[in-house]
Design a protein around this motif. Structure first.
Motif, PDB file in Angstrom:
ATOM      1  N   LEU A 144      -8.272  -1.398 -10.174  1.00  0.00           N
ATOM      2  CA  LEU A 144      -7.171  -1.573  -9.227  1.00  0.00           C
ATOM      3  C   LEU A 144      -6.296  -0.327  -9.129  1.00  0.00           C
ATOM      4  O   LEU A 144      -5.629  -0.115  -8.117  1.00  0.00           O
ATOM      5  CB  LEU A 144      -6.321  -2.782  -9.638  1.00  0.00           C
ATOM      6  CG  LEU A 144      -7.059  -4.127  -9.647  1.00  0.00           C
ATOM      7  CD1 LEU A 144      -6.129  -5.236 -10.129  1.00  0.00           C
ATOM      8  CD2 LEU A 144      -7.624  -4.463  -8.275  1.00  0.00           C
ATOM      9  N   GLY A 145      -6.308   0.497 -10.175  1.00  0.00           N
ATOM     10  CA  GLY A 145      -5.532   1.731 -10.155  1.00  0.00           C
ATOM     11  C   GLY A 145      -6.004   2.699  -9.098  1.00  0.00           C
ATOM     12  O   GLY A 145      -5.220   3.525  -8.595  1.00  0.00           O
ATOM     13  N   GLU A 146      -7.274   2.630  -8.738  1.00  0.00           N
ATOM     14  CA  GLU A 146      -7.821   3.529  -7.721  1.00  0.00           C
ATOM     15  C   GLU A 146      -7.266   3.235  -6.331  1.00  0.00           C
ATOM     16  O   GLU A 146      -7.390   4.056  -5.421  1.00  0.00           O
ATOM     17  CB  GLU A 146      -9.348   3.418  -7.696  1.00  0.00           C
ATOM     18  CG  GLU A 146     -10.029   3.977  -8.948  1.00  0.00           C
ATOM     19  CD  GLU A 146     -11.538   3.865  -8.868  1.00  0.00           C
ATOM     20  OE1 GLU A 146     -12.017   3.153  -7.951  1.00  0.00           O
ATOM     21  OE2 GLU A 146     -12.223   4.467  -9.708  1.00  0.00           O
ATOM     22  N   LEU A 147      -6.637   2.069  -6.169  1.00  0.00           N
ATOM     23  CA  LEU A 147      -6.110   1.685  -4.855  1.00  0.00           C
ATOM     24  C   LEU A 147      -4.780   2.353  -4.558  1.00  0.00           C
ATOM     25  O   LEU A 147      -4.307   2.317  -3.413  1.00  0.00           O
ATOM     26  CB  LEU A 147      -5.961   0.163  -4.781  1.00  0.00           C
ATOM     27  CG  LEU A 147      -7.254  -0.630  -5.010  1.00  0.00           C
ATOM     28  CD1 LEU A 147      -6.970  -2.122  -5.003  1.00  0.00           C
ATOM     29  CD2 LEU A 147      -8.297  -0.279  -3.958  1.00  0.00           C
ATOM     30  N   GLY A 148      -4.151   2.955  -5.578  1.00  0.00           N
ATOM     31  CA  GLY A 148      -2.931   3.731  -5.375  1.00  0.00           C
ATOM     32  C   GLY A 148      -1.727   2.879  -5.002  1.00  0.00           C
ATOM     33  O   GLY A 148      -1.687   1.668  -5.227  1.00  0.00           O
ATOM     34  N   ASP A 149      -0.741   3.541  -4.376  1.00  0.00           N
ATOM     35  CA  ASP A 149       0.512   2.869  -4.040  1.00  0.00           C
ATOM     36  C   ASP A 149       0.337   1.774  -2.994  1.00  0.00           C
ATOM     37  O   ASP A 149       1.174   0.874  -2.883  1.00  0.00           O
ATOM     38  CB  ASP A 149       1.539   3.894  -3.535  1.00  0.00           C
ATOM     39  CG  ASP A 149       2.118   4.729  -4.668  1.00  0.00           C
ATOM     40  OD1 ASP A 149       1.992   4.288  -5.828  1.00  0.00           O
ATOM     41  OD2 ASP A 149       2.682   5.800  -4.387  1.00  0.00           O
ATOM     42  N   GLY A 150      -0.736   1.848  -2.217  1.00  0.00           N
ATOM     43  CA  GLY A 150      -0.967   0.823  -1.215  1.00  0.00           C
ATOM     44  C   GLY A 150      -1.110  -0.555  -1.826  1.00  0.00           C
ATOM     45  O   GLY A 150      -0.666  -1.552  -1.241  1.00  0.00           O
TER      46      GLY A 150
END
Length: 399
Positions: free
Chosen positions: A11-17
């Motif tokens: 989930l960290g790869e999804l960034g601030d979105g």
């Protein structure tokens, strides 16, 4: 035999979105199945099972095989040692004992008795805010109302509110592991001093004094560590959730003008609007961790003993199998059964107080600011996956 290889979704790869709007991601996950193996965003970076389906989440929240006691999984969070054991870290029979002792003092009658004082505090805050014509609603109403109420309820003397808010928010929405630990450490020191002061000063008529002298029929009492843990839980959970409930309700209404117009035309819909906000954009995104006390299956997914399980309340409450067209905000919707305050023996003890404060604040605000509107974009959404709320909410009205 080793565990079958399972795909881990980072989930960290999804960034601030993902932090700003996690709902599309949860919808995609639900489309793939009700349970997934995920890696959490920083600062957690832990792997956990994430339950996103409504029926599966509701069942998991009440499943005794999913323990709240991390020691059963061979782990102990650092802040458990700092703060002490409380309801969110306990299973029966300890949980039953702790909740029973606290429930003797934190009664519905006591909460209902706060109604006039909650209205008084709300009126005073609005008296200070409204002549200006604009404000950050979080700073001027959503935060000071519940923190004042819970501090008065517990008998906490006047605090440095800015510092307490910083520590509290860092504890529930940490920006780093180091700042999180520091926040818990400083809160523990403060609570120890507060409890000792009350012991020395003698009994008062506040909730913390009640907890100090509460004794069950068999003579059982809360230990010093348990008192610190319960004071922490009541102070933090007693205001952080309500800050976000008030903020999220106002933000959602202002960004759904047709729904706001319906509410203004019929204020008897206010309770329904609050319940729909709890379902649509609840103040708690995910329940606190659970640990598999034994091997089990959730929707056919094998969970090994000791595995961590995170139940996504926000995802479950937008499951199309439970709520048709769940991404539509509808204050006339039948929201019964939503999981915003949990389910089972860990159902939020402070839910009636949060609802009462939100109802009072929002009714008074809408009555006294008939042209309330956003004056700019809301602040950033809180980090982490526990709390769901914005740091600031700029609004304006005609003074």
């Amino acid at each position: 035999m080793g565990r079958t290889k399972v795909r881990v979704i980072d989930l960290g790869e999804l960034g601030d979105g993902f932090r700003t709007d996690p709902h599309p991601t949860y919808a995609r996950l639900r489309g793939l199945g009700p349970v997934h193996r995920v890696r959490l965003p920083a600062p957690d970076l832990a792997e956990t099972w994430l339950v996103v389906g409504y029926e599966e989440a509701r069942a998991a929240l009440a499943d005794p095989r999913l323990s709240k006691d991390s020691s059963k999984a061979g782990a102990l969070f650092p802040y458990e040692e700092l703060i002490g054991r409380h309801l969110l870290f306990a299973d029966p029979p300890q949980h039953t004992r702790l909740r029973g002792l606290v429930s003797r003092s934190f009664t519905m009658r006591r909460v209902e008795g706060l109604r006039p004082r909650i209205q008084d505090i709300t009126d005073r805050l609005l008296d200070e805010m409204l002549p200006r014509g604009h404000a950050d609603l979080i700073d001027t109403l959503a935060y000071p109302l519940p923190i004042t109420v819970i501090c008065e309820l517990l008998g906490v003397p006047e605090l440095d509110r800015a510092e307490f808010r910083k520590l509290s928010t860092e504890a529930v929405a940490p920006t780093s592991s180091e700042s999180e630990y520091d926040a818990f450490s400083r809160l523990a020191e403060y609570l120890d001093e507060l409890i000792e002061d009350k012991r020395c000063a003698g009994p008062g008529d506040d909730l913390l004094s009640d907890l100090l002298r509460t004794t069950a029929e068999d003579g059982d009492r809360l230990s010093s560590q348990e008192l610190r843990g319960m004071a922490f839980l009541l102070l933090i959970a007693g205001h952080e959730t309500t800050v976000n409930l008030i903020g999220n309700t106002v933000l959602t209404l202002l960004t759904h003008p047709a729904q706001l117009a319906e509410l203004r035309a019929d204020m008897t819909l206010l309770d329904a609007a609050i319940e729909e906000t709890l379902r649509f954009e609840g103040p708690v995104e995910n329940a606190t961790y659970r640990f598999a006390a034994q091997p089990l299956e959730i929707a056919g997914t094998a969970i090994a003993e000791g595995d961590v399980v995170l139940i996504a309340l926000s995802a479950a409450d937008r499951d199309t199998n439970r709520y048709p067209d769940p991404d539509r905000y509808d204050i006339r919707r039948d929201t019964r059964g939503h999981l915003a305050f949990g389910h089972g023996i860990h159902y939020c003890l402070g839910a009636p107080l949060a609802r009462l404060e939100a109802r009072t604040a929002i009714r008074s605000l809408l009555d006294r600011a008939p042209d309330l509107a956003l004056s700019g974009p809301p602040g950033e959404w809180l980090p982490g996956m526990l709390m769901r709320g914005v740091r600031s909410l700029p609004v304006r009205w005609r003074p």
